[in-house]
Design an enzyme around this catalytic site. Structure first.
Site, mmCIF file in Angstrom:
data_model
loop_
_atom_site.group_PDB
_atom_site.id
_atom_site.type_symbol
_atom_site.label_atom_id
_atom_site.label_comp_id
_atom_site.label_asym_id
_atom_site.label_seq_id
_atom_site.Cartn_x
_atom_site.Cartn_y
_atom_site.Cartn_z
ATOM 1 C CB CYS A 1 -1.007 -0.029 1.144
ATOM 2 S SG CYS A 1 -0.322 -0.418 2.782
ATOM 3 N NE ARG A 2 -2.780 6.075 0.831
ATOM 4 C CZ ARG A 2 -3.905 6.551 1.350
ATOM 5 N NH1 ARG A 2 -4.008 6.688 2.670
ATOM 6 N NH2 ARG A 2 -4.904 6.889 0.561
#
Length: 221
Positions: free
Chosen positions: A177-178
Site C-alpha cells: 500500500c502506501r
C-alpha cells in the site's frame, strides 16, 4: 552584520521544518507522495474541513514543500520536488528508529503487522521474474493510476471482498500500500488468507521503491 545575516539565513531554512512541524501537514505530505490531489480530496482523505486543509497546504507551500496548480476552477496540489519524498522518508525513519512512542503508536495502528510474512524488495524482484507471485496494490485507484510498481494489479481494499475471485489460489499474493505507516495491506492480507490463499506483505510503497533505485509506472519523478 554577518551574525544578523547568518541568523536570517537560518530563519529562512527553518521555514521548511516549521512547515513540517504539524501532524496534519505530515499526513498531507504522506498522501501527496502517492498522488497529486485537490484540496477537497485531501480534506476527505484526512477528515479535516476544506478550510483547515487549505490553511495547512498554504503552510506547506510557504515552506517550499508543495505546489498548487490550477486546473480550471480547482487547484491540484503536488510535491514541489522529488527531494521532498526523500526528506519525508528520512524524517519518518528517524522517528521510528529513535522515538519509542512512534513504535508504540505504530503497533496500535497496525496491530496485525506481525501476523504476515514480509517479502523484501530484492526478493520481490526475483520472485516476479520467475512468475511465482501476484503483486497486489490495494491503495485507492487514483493512487495506482498516478504511480505503481511494475506488474502490479489494482484492487482497492474497499473492492477486495467483491473481487477476491480475481486472485489465483496457486500463487503467493504480495500486497502493498502506501508504505510502513499504512494499514491497508494488513487488512487486505487478513481477507486474502481467510479466503484460503497464501499472502505476504511488501512493507515498502512506491516512494521507498523509487528511492531504492527501482522504477515505478509511470515514471513521475
Amino acid at each position: 552584520m554577518n551574525r544578523t545575516i547568518k541568523a536570517h539565513l537560518f530563519q529562512q531554512i527553518a521555514l521548511v521544518t516549521q512547515a513540517m512541524a504539524n501532524p496534519h501537514r505530515l499526513e498531507l505530505l504522506d498522501l501527496l507522495v502517492q498522488a497529486p490531489r485537490t484540496v477537497e480530496q485531501l480534506a476527505h482523505a484526512t477528515g479535516m474541513s476544506v478550510a483547515n486543509t487549505s490553511q495547512h497546504l498554504q503552510r506547506l507551500k510557504q515552506g517550499g514543500l508543495v505546489i498548487g496548480e490550477r486546473q480550471g476552477t480547482t487547484i491540484r496540489y503536488r510535491l514541489a520536488d522529488p527531494a521532498v519524498i526523500r526528506l519525508w522518508n528520512e524524517v519518518r525513519t528517524i522517528a521510528v528508529q529513535q522515538l519509542a512512542g512512534v513504535e508504540r503508536a505504530l503497533e496500535r495502528y497496525r496491530p496485525k503487522r506481525q501476523q504476515f510474512p514480509v517479502i523484501t524488495m530484492a526478493e520481490l524482484q526475483a520472485s516476479m521474474k520467475q512468475g511465482e507471485i501476484v503483486l497486489l496494490d490495494v491503495r485507492p485507484a487514483e493512487e495506482f493510476v498516478a504511480a505503481h510498481l511494475p506488474a502490479a494489479i489494482s484492487i482497492p481494499l474497499s473492492e477486495l471482498p467483491a473481487r477476491i475471485d480475481e486472485l489465483p489460489v496457486d500463487k503467493l499474493i504480495v500486497a502493498y500500500c502506501r508504505g510502513p505507516l499504512c494499514s491497508y495491506a494488513d487488512e487486505a492480507l487478513s481477507f486474502i488468507i481467510a479466503s484460503g490463499r497464501r499472502g505476504a506483505r511488501l512493507e515498502e510503497g512506491i516512494a521507498e521503491w523509487r528511492l531504492a533505485g527501482y522504477p515505478v509506472v509511470p515514471t513521475l519523478w
